[in-house]
Design an enzyme around this catalytic site. Structure first.
Site, PDB file in Angstrom:
ATOM      1  N   ASP A 151     -52.278 -83.837  29.247  1.00 37.50           N
ATOM      2  CA  ASP A 151     -53.055 -82.610  29.094  1.00 37.50           C
ATOM      3  C   ASP A 151     -52.381 -81.746  28.031  1.00 37.50           C
ATOM      4  O   ASP A 151     -51.171 -81.487  28.107  1.00 37.50           O
ATOM      5  CB  ASP A 151     -53.133 -81.861  30.430  1.00 37.50           C
ATOM      6  CG  ASP A 151     -54.125 -80.713  30.354  1.00 37.50           C
ATOM      7  OD1 ASP A 151     -53.719 -79.611  29.976  1.00 37.50           O
ATOM      8  OD2 ASP A 151     -55.297 -80.931  30.668  1.00 37.50           O
ATOM      9  N   GLU A 206     -59.494 -81.445  27.147  1.00 35.96           N
ATOM     10  CA  GLU A 206     -58.200 -81.830  26.593  1.00 35.96           C
ATOM     11  C   GLU A 206     -57.443 -82.774  27.521  1.00 35.96           C
ATOM     12  O   GLU A 206     -56.216 -82.913  27.406  1.00 35.96           O
ATOM     13  CB  GLU A 206     -57.362 -80.571  26.313  1.00 35.96           C
ATOM     14  CG  GLU A 206     -56.903 -79.794  27.549  1.00 35.96           C
ATOM     15  CD  GLU A 206     -57.923 -78.742  28.010  1.00 35.96           C
ATOM     16  OE1 GLU A 206     -57.513 -77.784  28.682  1.00 35.96           O
ATOM     17  OE2 GLU A 206     -59.124 -78.878  27.706  1.00 35.96           O
TER      18      GLU A 206
END
Length: 612
Positions: free
Chosen positions: A487, A530
């Site tokens: 992430d 993301e």
């Protein structure tokens, strides 16, 4: 019946000779255009080669000074006014020298480390005695200048110790923010020469050059017996510096060996250093000269062949009869058409059929069965086709066939019987359509359905499918399997500050980075936003951690141009890792543990790898 006008043989001969001459001139003109184009392409390739090498060298120089900058910045934060006032025999001075020696161990390129106080007096150096007045040095003037940039790199100068050096400095500020002195790392010019000697150049006449902005040479490959003490004349480089351009491309003749070269010259950002790469023009154009000789030879041979062909053509025109006109509707049809008699023996194929299959009419007429020609790779369908023809029905099929040159294509085949008024089979007509492009489009659409459009990685659905397959394989063969969840840290801030277009570029660069730093057998996917994931087959959590550490460090090095101006934009990634447990049959628990480890990485400060 009206007569058909005919040309006299002399008129046809004159026109044929004119056409032959025009063809020779056309070939010469086309060749000249191609040679001109290839000449320009060769020069463009030379400039591109010089520019790419130039960029690599510039990056190396920036990396050298970046290492120095990081260590000096750390030291500058540790220094205080007392360090610039400590006497040479005091315990504080000994401790300071110990710290600086340790710092120099981290900068192998540094020849000396100095401290200069606010009055431009040398406080400490390992090569020069303290007390030297540096007020005339450019680095001291830069320290006293009224600007915000605390970092400075000097031009090449000769030290009182007898060495040619370049000095990288960093202002040292006190607690009140005022400048109390500077710390500097001296890099000898010999270091640049040593490093540039390791670079690979195209041939022995190409050159690589480092110089300062006064055009004094710092290093050159091939190495000169002695670096000149005066600036090297280079009007194009002078114009680039004067106009504050970042790079320039030009041709120039070397004052050292008189050879003409294609130069790519670049000013390194924030450094008074110029990098120039010169590609030797004569060597670069050697293949082009060979091509010119080959073309002229080929053209002469072609002229001789045209002369011979022209004579043969005129001879045949005088003796031969006009060819029978074929049916234009069939001959020029886009579909491949074959016609057989009632016994299935091929009587005719049109040019489109020849183009599609590679068979000529004279190879198949009266010699091949239609079923054999159509179903050469599918003999099991012969009986089905024969039955359809016998029953008077159309037969259709989608087949994968092979051209005579070996390439395969996908086609649809439609076969229909033709019967006379007595219901006797007199002909069989087959029409083939090449649908390879449509099939390729279908495959492309399937690929788009399985990959993320922005990054090119597997999308969530396809990644989970691959994860299910790897879990089944790992459990079957009792092999380890790890999964990493990744992430991007503070990605929303990047989006909010620089816009979604910049955010998309961040995602693309990140995806490219992780693919480059994992193994071929590893599976990368974008799960959304993301959030990314990587499957690591045959890998336990320990080895997965090593791989992910490499990925994290690589991501940390990514640098993007700031769309708002200013310093480059960097970003980091947090990674959580889990390993497949015996008996697990779905990705859900594996992903859940990796998510938990990722959450732990976020809680512990981000930009780290944790296992769960």
């Amino acid at each position: 019946m009206p007569t058909v006008p005919r040309f006299s043989l002399s008129s046809l001969t004159a026109k044929t000779l004119l056409l032959s001459a025009a063809l020779c001139l056309l070939l010469l003109g086309l060749g000249a255009l191609e040679l001109a184009s290839s000449y320009r392409s060769a020069l463009k390739q030379g400039f591109n080669q010089a520019r790419v090498t130039n960029l690599l060298l510039a990056e190396w120089i920036q990396r050298e000074f970046r290492e120095i900058d990081l260590i000096q910045s750390a030291l500058a934060k540790q220094l205080g006014a007392a360090d610039f006032a400590a006497t040479s025999d005091s315990p504080a001075r000994s401790a300071l020298e110990t710290r600086l020696v340790r710092a120099m161990h981290g900068m192998p390129q540094a020849y000396d480390l100095i401290l200069v106080d606010r009055d431009c007096k040398l406080v400490l150096s390992f090569k020069v005695s303290p007390g030297f007045d540096a007020s005339e040095r450019s680095y001291c003037k830069a320290m006293l200048a009224n600007n915000r940039d605390d970092r400075f790199v000097s031009e090449r100068f000769h030290t009182i110790a007898g060495d040619d050096v370049v000095l990288a400095t960093q202002r040292v500020r006190g607690d009140d923010g005022k400048v109390i002195g500077l710390i500097g790392s001296a890099v000898r010019v010999e270091h640049f020469q040593t490093q540039i000697n390791r670079a690979m150049i195209g041939n022995r006449y190409d050159v690589l050059v480092f110089a300062d902005k006064r055009r004094q040479l710092l290093a050159r490959q091939p190495m000169l017996p002695k670096l000149p003490t005066q600036p090297v004349p280079d009007p194009e480089a002078e114009a680039m510096i004067r106009n504050q351009l970042s790079e320039a491309q030009y041709e120039a003749t070397s004052p050292f060996d008189g050879r003409r070269r294609l130069h790519a010259t670049r000013q390194i950002e924030h450094l008074p250093v110029i990098v120039s790469v010169g590609i030797d023009k004569e060597t670069l154009l050697e293949p082009w000269w060979s091509k010119l000789v080959l073309f002229l030879s080929s053209w002469l041979v072609m002229v001789l062949l045209i002369v011979y062909a022209t004579r043969r053509y005129l001879h045949n025109v005088a003796l031969s009869e006009a060819l029978s006109i074929r049916s234009a509707a069939i001959d020029y049809a886009a579909e491949a058409i074959a016609i057989a008699d009632g016994n299935g023996v091929v009587q005719y194929i049109n040019p489109a059929f020849s183009s599609l299959t590679g068979y000529r009419l004279d190879e198949v007429r009266g010699q091949r069965q239609l079923a054999q020609l159509l179903l050469e790779q599918q003999p099991e369908l012969h009986e089905q086709l024969a039955q359809a023809i016998h029953d008077g029905k159309h037969w259709r099929g989608e087949l994968t066939s092979t051209h005579r040159d070996g390439h395969t294509y996908v086609e649809t085949v439609s076969v229909a019987p033709v019967r006379d008024q007595y219901n006797e089979l007199i002909h069989i007509v087959a029409i083939k359509y090449d649908i390879s492009a449509a099939k390729k489009l279908q495959a492309d659409l399937e690929r788009l359905a399985n990959t993320d459009e922005l990054t090119g990685l597997y999308n969530r659905r396809q990644f989970l499918q691959r994860a299910q397959e790897e879990i089944a394989r790992g459990q079957r063969w009792q092999r380890p399997l790890s999964l990493a969840m990744l992430d991007l840290d503070f990605f929303k801030r990047l989006n909010d500050r620089f816009g979604h277009g910049f955010g998309d570029e961040v995602l693309r660069r990140f995806a490219s980075c992780i693919q480059f730093n994992v193994r071929l057998e590893d599976v990368c996917g974008r799960l959304g936003g993301e959030e990314f994931a990587i499957l690591l087959p045959d890998t336990d959590r320990y080895n997965a951690s090593l791989i992910m550490q490499r990925v994290r460090e690589a991501v940390e090095q990514i640098s993007l141009d700031n769309p708002l101006g200013g310093e480059a934009v960097r970003f980091t990634v947090s990674i959580g890792i889990s390993e497949l447990y015996p008996g697990e049959e779905t990705p859900t628990p594996l992903i859940a543990r990796a998510d938990a480890a990722l959450y732990l990485a976020k809680q512990e400060g981000r930009n780290c790898v944790r296992t769960g």
